[in-house]
Design a protein around this motif. Structure first.
Motif, PDB file in Angstrom:
ATOM      1  N   GLY A 148      -6.390  -1.880  -7.114  1.00  0.00           N
ATOM      2  CA  GLY A 148      -6.560  -0.524  -6.745  1.00  0.00           C
ATOM      3  C   GLY A 148      -7.127   0.260  -8.035  1.00  0.00           C
ATOM      4  N   LYS A 149      -6.835   0.218  -9.053  1.00  0.00           N
ATOM      5  CA  LYS A 149      -7.436   0.745 -10.062  1.00  0.00           C
ATOM      6  C   LYS A 149      -8.639   0.243 -10.466  1.00  0.00           C
ATOM      7  CE  LYS A 149      -5.750   3.558 -13.039  1.00  0.00           C
ATOM      8  NZ  LYS A 149      -5.917   4.997 -12.619  1.00  0.00           N
ATOM      9  N   ARG A 164     -10.901  -0.766  -8.158  1.00  0.00           N
ATOM     10  CA  ARG A 164     -11.723  -0.149  -6.922  1.00  0.00           C
ATOM     11  C   ARG A 164     -11.880   1.210  -7.389  1.00  0.00           C
ATOM     12  NH1 ARG A 164     -10.010  -2.367  -1.173  1.00  0.00           N
ATOM     13  NH2 ARG A 164     -10.636  -4.459  -1.594  1.00  0.00           N
ATOM     14  N   GLU A 165     -11.020   1.883  -7.893  1.00  0.00           N
ATOM     15  CA  GLU A 165     -11.187   3.382  -8.237  1.00  0.00           C
ATOM     16  C   GLU A 165     -12.041   3.598  -9.356  1.00  0.00           C
ATOM     17  OE1 GLU A 165      -8.290   6.743 -10.404  1.00  0.00           O
ATOM     18  OE2 GLU A 165      -7.380   5.466  -9.016  1.00  0.00           O
ATOM     19  N   ASN A 189     -15.614   3.400  -7.950  1.00  0.00           N
ATOM     20  CA  ASN A 189     -15.945   4.483  -7.326  1.00  0.00           C
ATOM     21  C   ASN A 189     -16.092   5.721  -8.213  1.00  0.00           C
ATOM     22  OD1 ASN A 189     -16.558   3.241  -4.941  1.00  0.00           O
ATOM     23  ND2 ASN A 189     -14.419   3.136  -4.372  1.00  0.00           N
ATOM     24  N   LYS A 222     -12.955   8.167  -7.854  1.00  0.00           N
ATOM     25  CA  LYS A 222     -12.620   8.534  -6.563  1.00  0.00           C
ATOM     26  C   LYS A 222     -11.776   7.577  -5.561  1.00  0.00           C
ATOM     27  CE  LYS A 222     -16.329  11.693  -6.783  1.00  0.00           C
ATOM     28  NZ  LYS A 222     -17.871  11.861  -6.083  1.00  0.00           N
ATOM     29  N   LYS A 223     -11.045   7.833  -4.766  1.00  0.00           N
ATOM     30  CA  LYS A 223     -10.483   6.715  -3.985  1.00  0.00           C
ATOM     31  C   LYS A 223     -11.646   5.860  -3.103  1.00  0.00           C
ATOM     32  CE  LYS A 223      -6.144   9.001  -3.416  1.00  0.00           C
ATOM     33  NZ  LYS A 223      -5.042   9.494  -2.639  1.00  0.00           N
ATOM     34  N   ALA A 224     -11.378   4.717  -2.737  1.00  0.00           N
ATOM     35  CA  ALA A 224     -12.272   4.008  -2.037  1.00  0.00           C
ATOM     36  C   ALA A 224     -12.368   4.386  -0.324  1.00  0.00           C
ATOM     37  CB  ALA A 224     -11.775   2.471  -1.939  1.00  0.00           C
ATOM     38  N   ARG A 225     -13.674   4.612  -0.145  1.00  0.00           N
ATOM     39  CA  ARG A 225     -14.120   5.026   1.284  1.00  0.00           C
ATOM     40  C   ARG A 225     -13.925   3.672   2.276  1.00  0.00           C
ATOM     41  NH1 ARG A 225     -19.068   8.358   1.686  1.00  0.00           N
ATOM     42  NH2 ARG A 225     -18.241   8.709   3.478  1.00  0.00           N
ATOM     43  N   ARG A 226     -13.513   4.127   3.377  1.00  0.00           N
ATOM     44  CA  ARG A 226     -13.358   3.136   4.633  1.00  0.00           C
ATOM     45  C   ARG A 226     -13.969   3.778   5.869  1.00  0.00           C
ATOM     46  NH1 ARG A 226      -7.044   1.506   3.833  1.00  0.00           N
ATOM     47  NH2 ARG A 226      -7.095   1.196   1.397  1.00  0.00           N
ATOM     48  N   ARG A 268     -20.998   7.097  -5.485  1.00  0.00           N
ATOM     49  CA  ARG A 268     -20.369   8.098  -5.067  1.00  0.00           C
ATOM     50  C   ARG A 268     -20.630   9.314  -5.938  1.00  0.00           C
ATOM     51  NH1 ARG A 268     -15.429   6.654  -2.912  1.00  0.00           N
ATOM     52  NH2 ARG A 268     -15.406   9.107  -2.379  1.00  0.00           N
TER      53      ARG A 268
END
Length: 86
Positions: free
Chosen positions: A26-27, A29-30, A33, A36-40, A61
């Motif tokens: 999670g870290k 991927r952040e 980006n 920022k949080k990952a886009r889905r 991003r």
């Protein structure tokens, strides 16, 4: 009769490793980006805008509030032109 706590140590280690790997991914991927949080659920239009943002700022991003494009952006065309006659 109770269960000796030594029998639960491997389960604790496994749960700890799953938690560590989930937080690490999670870290990562952040960080990729730009914090920022990952886009889905990205559709074609979102990809076009993300590519434009990448060409403007250097990050997928990243966004800018400048009213004019940076120097050299007018030649930074995403369309590929074939070269027939070389």
């Amino acid at each position: 009769m109770g269960v000796p706590f030594e029998a639960l140590i491997p389960y604790g280690i496994m749960i700890g490793m799953f938690a560590f790997s989930a937080v690490s991914v999670g870290k990562l991927r952040e960080m990729q980006n730009g914090g920022k949080k990952a886009r889905r659920g990205i559709d074609a239009w979102d990809r076009v805008l993300m590519e434009r943002d990448r060409r403007l700022t250097g990050f997928m991003r990243g966004q800018t509030d400048k009213p004019e494009a940076p120097q050299g952006f007018e030649l930074n065309n995403p369309w590929r032109v074939e070269q027939r006659f070389l």
